[in-house]
Design a protein around this motif. Structure first.
Motif, PDB file in Angstrom:
ATOM      1  N   VAL A 253       0.848  -1.195   0.000  1.00  0.00           N
ATOM      2  CA  VAL A 253       0.000   0.000   0.000  1.00  0.00           C
ATOM      3  C   VAL A 253       0.881   1.242   0.000  1.00  0.00           C
ATOM      4  N   SER A 254       0.569   2.179  -0.887  1.00  0.00           N
ATOM      5  CA  SER A 254       1.327   3.435  -0.945  1.00  0.00           C
ATOM      6  C   SER A 254       0.407   4.601  -0.649  1.00  0.00           C
ATOM      7  N   GLY A 255       0.924   5.561   0.117  1.00  0.00           N
ATOM      8  CA  GLY A 255       0.126   6.750   0.407  1.00  0.00           C
ATOM      9  C   GLY A 255       0.943   7.830   1.049  1.00  0.00           C
ATOM     10  N   SER A 256       0.286   8.938   1.324  1.00  0.00           N
ATOM     11  CA  SER A 256       0.829  10.167   1.935  1.00  0.00           C
ATOM     12  C   SER A 256       1.367  11.146   0.905  1.00  0.00           C
ATOM     13  N   ALA A 257       1.605  10.691  -0.319  1.00  0.00           N
ATOM     14  CA  ALA A 257       2.118  11.566  -1.376  1.00  0.00           C
ATOM     15  C   ALA A 257       1.895  10.841  -2.700  1.00  0.00           C
ATOM     16  N   PRO A 258       1.987  11.580  -3.810  1.00  0.00           N
ATOM     17  CA  PRO A 258       1.749  10.925  -5.105  1.00  0.00           C
ATOM     18  C   PRO A 258       2.807   9.856  -5.394  1.00  0.00           C
ATOM     19  N   LEU A 259       2.355   8.694  -5.855  1.00  0.00           N
ATOM     20  CA  LEU A 259       3.284   7.625  -6.238  1.00  0.00           C
ATOM     21  C   LEU A 259       3.636   7.838  -7.715  1.00  0.00           C
ATOM     22  N   PRO A 260       4.918   8.121  -8.013  1.00  0.00           N
ATOM     23  CA  PRO A 260       5.267   8.361  -9.420  1.00  0.00           C
ATOM     24  C   PRO A 260       5.017   7.118 -10.269  1.00  0.00           C
ATOM     25  N   ARG A 261       4.586   7.347 -11.494  1.00  0.00           N
ATOM     26  CA  ARG A 261       4.289   6.228 -12.385  1.00  0.00           C
ATOM     27  C   ARG A 261       5.481   5.267 -12.554  1.00  0.00           C
ATOM     28  N   PRO A 262       6.719   5.768 -12.726  1.00  0.00           N
ATOM     29  CA  PRO A 262       7.847   4.828 -12.868  1.00  0.00           C
ATOM     30  C   PRO A 262       7.994   3.912 -11.647  1.00  0.00           C
ATOM     31  N   THR A 263       7.684   4.428 -10.467  1.00  0.00           N
ATOM     32  CA  THR A 263       7.794   3.588  -9.267  1.00  0.00           C
ATOM     33  C   THR A 263       6.688   2.537  -9.268  1.00  0.00           C
ATOM     34  N   PHE A 264       5.486   2.941  -9.662  1.00  0.00           N
ATOM     35  CA  PHE A 264       4.367   1.993  -9.783  1.00  0.00           C
ATOM     36  C   PHE A 264       4.750   0.870 -10.752  1.00  0.00           C
ATOM     37  N   LEU A 381       2.206  24.388   0.312  1.00  0.00           N
ATOM     38  CA  LEU A 381       2.196  23.166   1.107  1.00  0.00           C
ATOM     39  C   LEU A 381       3.014  22.139   0.332  1.00  0.00           C
ATOM     40  N   ILE A 382       4.129  21.750   0.933  1.00  0.00           N
ATOM     41  CA  ILE A 382       5.105  20.895   0.243  1.00  0.00           C
ATOM     42  C   ILE A 382       4.991  19.487   0.802  1.00  0.00           C
ATOM     43  N   LYS A 383       5.175  18.463  -0.059  1.00  0.00           N
ATOM     44  CA  LYS A 383       5.246  17.073   0.405  1.00  0.00           C
ATOM     45  C   LYS A 383       6.634  16.542   0.075  1.00  0.00           C
ATOM     46  N   SER A 384       7.399  16.224   1.088  1.00  0.00           N
ATOM     47  CA  SER A 384       8.756  15.733   0.868  1.00  0.00           C
ATOM     48  C   SER A 384       8.938  14.448   1.669  1.00  0.00           C
ATOM     49  N   VAL A 410      10.037  26.803  -1.575  1.00  0.00           N
ATOM     50  CA  VAL A 410       9.174  26.064  -2.504  1.00  0.00           C
ATOM     51  C   VAL A 410       9.576  24.583  -2.486  1.00  0.00           C
ATOM     52  N   GLY A 411       8.718  23.733  -3.062  1.00  0.00           N
ATOM     53  CA  GLY A 411       9.070  22.326  -3.236  1.00  0.00           C
ATOM     54  C   GLY A 411       9.444  22.106  -4.699  1.00  0.00           C
ATOM     55  N   LEU A 412      10.652  21.649  -4.942  1.00  0.00           N
ATOM     56  CA  LEU A 412      11.060  21.365  -6.322  1.00  0.00           C
ATOM     57  C   LEU A 412      11.016  19.857  -6.550  1.00  0.00           C
ATOM     58  N   PRO A 413      10.721  19.423  -7.781  1.00  0.00           N
ATOM     59  CA  PRO A 413      10.611  17.985  -8.039  1.00  0.00           C
ATOM     60  C   PRO A 413      11.904  17.247  -7.674  1.00  0.00           C
ATOM     61  N   ASP A 414      11.740  16.053  -7.091  1.00  0.00           N
ATOM     62  CA  ASP A 414      12.906  15.284  -6.677  1.00  0.00           C
ATOM     63  C   ASP A 414      12.582  13.801  -6.828  1.00  0.00           C
ATOM     64  N   GLU A 415      13.501  13.061  -7.449  1.00  0.00           N
ATOM     65  CA  GLU A 415      13.226  11.640  -7.729  1.00  0.00           C
ATOM     66  C   GLU A 415      13.029  10.818  -6.475  1.00  0.00           C
ATOM     67  N   ASP A 416      13.805  11.103  -5.445  1.00  0.00           N
ATOM     68  CA  ASP A 416      13.745  10.295  -4.231  1.00  0.00           C
ATOM     69  C   ASP A 416      12.612  10.761  -3.301  1.00  0.00           C
ATOM     70  N   LEU A 417      12.505  12.046  -3.089  1.00  0.00           N
ATOM     71  CA  LEU A 417      11.589  12.569  -2.068  1.00  0.00           C
ATOM     72  C   LEU A 417      10.280  13.097  -2.633  1.00  0.00           C
ATOM     73  N   ARG A 470       7.713  31.551 -10.481  1.00  0.00           N
ATOM     74  CA  ARG A 470       8.960  31.729 -11.238  1.00  0.00           C
ATOM     75  C   ARG A 470      10.120  30.976 -10.579  1.00  0.00           C
ATOM     76  N   LEU A 471      10.004  30.678  -9.314  1.00  0.00           N
ATOM     77  CA  LEU A 471      11.070  29.919  -8.641  1.00  0.00           C
ATOM     78  C   LEU A 471      10.956  28.421  -8.922  1.00  0.00           C
ATOM     79  N   VAL A 472       9.740  27.945  -9.163  1.00  0.00           N
ATOM     80  CA  VAL A 472       9.583  26.500  -9.387  1.00  0.00           C
ATOM     81  C   VAL A 472       9.736  26.127 -10.859  1.00  0.00           C
ATOM     82  N   SER A 473       9.696  27.137 -11.761  1.00  0.00           N
ATOM     83  CA  SER A 473       9.748  26.782 -13.185  1.00  0.00           C
ATOM     84  C   SER A 473      11.204  26.665 -13.654  1.00  0.00           C
TER      85      SER A 473
END
Ligand code: MCA
Ligand code: AMP
Length: 473
Positions: A253-264, A381-384, A410-417, A470-473
């Motif tokens: 079971v996965s939860g608390s944040a979006p599960l990336p498709r590659p991980t699925f 609201l960041i999810k890390s 800001v929250g920037l995309p990260d493969e691990d977190l 502009r900081l997240v792009s």
């Protein structure tokens, strides 16, 4: 009864619970929690220094057995955060594991707050009667977009309803051994991950930390139902030996944040079973889940649990078409909703509206009632790593450093977190790493900005407001 596995009539289970290699039978757990209950009965609210340990489990169960609201406190909270949680909650006792390290005055614990040492070998009766369902079971602290964390007031009935909904969705029975290694100060690890097993009546193996090796090892001891945040699952798929071992589990079971498709996809390829996703919030507990026998589609979190209603509202306040594509803000209603934010009538009035909770999550729903999550309405609201972190709280911490003039987080995309907390800072003569450590020492360590970018100025609009887009792009 909230936790039938702890009733004196329940059959003894020799290894009902294991945390980081230490075990208790159901009799042992009942009497250790009973000793805590005897000690804390009558208190208005108690706080627990919530390390990943048997002592934490015993302390929380003792509070629940005595009918006293329990406030778990992150063990790595800095002094400012701990002091806020202890004073805002009105805790009159601070429960800590006997023999373990626990913070004192320098860690934000008020001098006058009485400390109670919890011993897993203690014995007590703990018969204090079952409180009413609408009594508060727990107050869990969680971040908003600004300011210090808010206390979420959760009733015993809400906890019971949610756990029953999960048991129904996942065919969770006493024959399952639940395995996870999540922190014991959030709903995921503590409510679903500890109280869930005890309500169902099956054993729990808490691995101390959620590492792939420990998850795999637990399979050899009967682990069948596994909980993890997406970061845990992406680390599992990066460890082929562990992932292969997990083929023997019944349900991941996965939860608390979006599960990336590659991980699925990688989980499906390596463990031969697709994970089930479920969606929740501290304020609502889990409301939507893929059922054990339901379709598992990457990015989709499933259908409402029994008793839950959902609606997805567009900008005009009307429900969007249930076509799986039209997006809006998700609102949920059901018996597992919390009561309010403690001491925050303003925030309560904004989010709890006519029986609905306004989640702040952007979602779509299809004709079959399957829900897809597309992110937060607010970038603040960041999810890390599955942790919810308010940009404003981190900015406030940075701004309290004498060398910092301006800060935008800001929250920037990260493969691990999933997202990595990133701070853009205008400062005089201070190293980026020193600012990371500064925040880690004031707030919970997981809220620290792992990346600090020193800049000459922040992008602002004509009104002077920082343009985070502009900081997240
Ligand atoms: C690192 N450390 C530091 C610093 N840097 N300490 C002080 N100063 C620094 N600058 C230390 C930490 O204290 C820690 O020590 C260690 O380094 C590693 O910490 P961390 O970086 O946090 O570890 P990680 O590897 O990044 O952790 C990944 C993780 C973790 C294990 C996946 O993010 C995690 O447990 N996530 C679960 C979150 C969760 O349960 N969320 C549920 C929210 P030490 O080793 O001593 O600890 S409830 C919810 O969302 C709803 C209801 C739902 O839907 O479930
Ligand atoms: P917390 O209060 O820490 O429980 O965080 C709740 C938030 O986590 C939700 O508002 C969502 O943004 C996010 N979340 C939880 N589960 C999922 C999921 N399965 N997929 C995407 N986001 C999720």
């Amino acid at each position: 009864m909230l936790l039938p596995a702890l009733s004196p009539d329940a059959p003894d289970r020799p290894a009902l619970i294991e945390v980081d290699g230490r075990r208790l039978s159901s009799d042992g757990l009942r009497s250790a929690a009973g000793a805590v209950a005897d000690r804390v009965a009558g208190a208005s609210v108690i706080a627990v220094h919530a390390t990943a340990s048997l002592e934490t489990v015993v302390a929380v169960l003792g509070g629940l057995a005595a009918g006293v609201p329990v406030v778990p406190v992150a063990p790595d909270a800095g002094p400012a955060e701990r002091s806020h949680v202890l004073s805002d909650s009105g805790a009159v006792l601070f429960l800590v594991g006997a023999g373990g390290e626990a913070p004192g005055a320098e860690g934000g614990v008020p001098d006058g707050l009485e400390r109670v040492e919890v011993e897993v070998a203690a014995r007590g009766r703990g018969s204090h009667g079952e409180p009413a369902g609408d009594a508060t079971g727990m107050i869990l602290y969680t971040s908003g977009t600004t300011g210090p964390p808010k206390g979420v007031v959760i009733s015993r009935a809400a906890i019971a309803a949610d756990l029953d909904g999960l048991a129904d969705a996942w065919d969770w029975t006493p024959t399952d051994t639940l395995v996870h290694g999540l922190p014991l100060f959030h709903a995921h690890g503590l409510v679903f991950g500890v109280l869930g097993a005890l309500r169902v009546g099956g054993p729990l193996i808490h691995t101390g930390r959620p590492t792939p090796e420990r998850y795999a090892e637990a399979v050899t001891r009967g682990g069948s139902l596994y909980f993890g945040v997406p970061t845990v699952w992406s680390r599992v798929v990066a460890d082929p030996a562990a992932a292969t071992e997990l083929r023997r589990a019944r349900l991941l079971v996965s939860g608390s944040a979006p599960l990336p498709r590659p991980t699925f996809d990688a989980l499906l390829a390596t463990t031969k079973s697709a994970p089930v996703e479920r969606y929740g919030m501290t304020e609502t507990l889990i409301t939507i889940a893929v059922r054990a026998d339901g379709e598992r589609r990457p990015g989709w979190v499933g259908v409402p649990l029994a008793g839950v209603s959902t609606r997805v509202l567009g900008a005009d306040g009307e429900p969007v078409p249930a076509d799986g594509e039209s997006v809006g803000e998700l609102e949920v209603a059901g018996p597992m909703l919390s009561d309010c934010y403690l001491n925050r009538p303003d925030a309560t009035a904004e989010s709890y509206v006519d029986g609905w909770f306004r989640t702040g999550d952007v979602a779509a729903v299809d004709a079959g009632g399957y829900h897809r999550l597309l992110g937060r309405a607010s970038t603040d609201l960041i999810k890390s790593g599955g942790y919810r972190i308010g940009a404003g709280e981190v900015e406030d911490a940075l701004l309290s450093h004498p060398a910092v003039r301006e800060a935008a987080v800001v929250g920037l995309p990260d493969e691990d977190l999933g997202q990595v907390v990133t701070a853009f800072v205008v400062a005089d003569g201070v190293e980026a790493a020193a600012l990371t450590d500064f925040v880690a020492s004031r707030l919970s360590v997981h809220k620290r900005p792992r990346r600090v970018v020193l800049v000459d100025d922040l992008p602002r609009n004509a009104m002077g407001k920082v343009q985070k887009a502009r900081l997240v792009s």
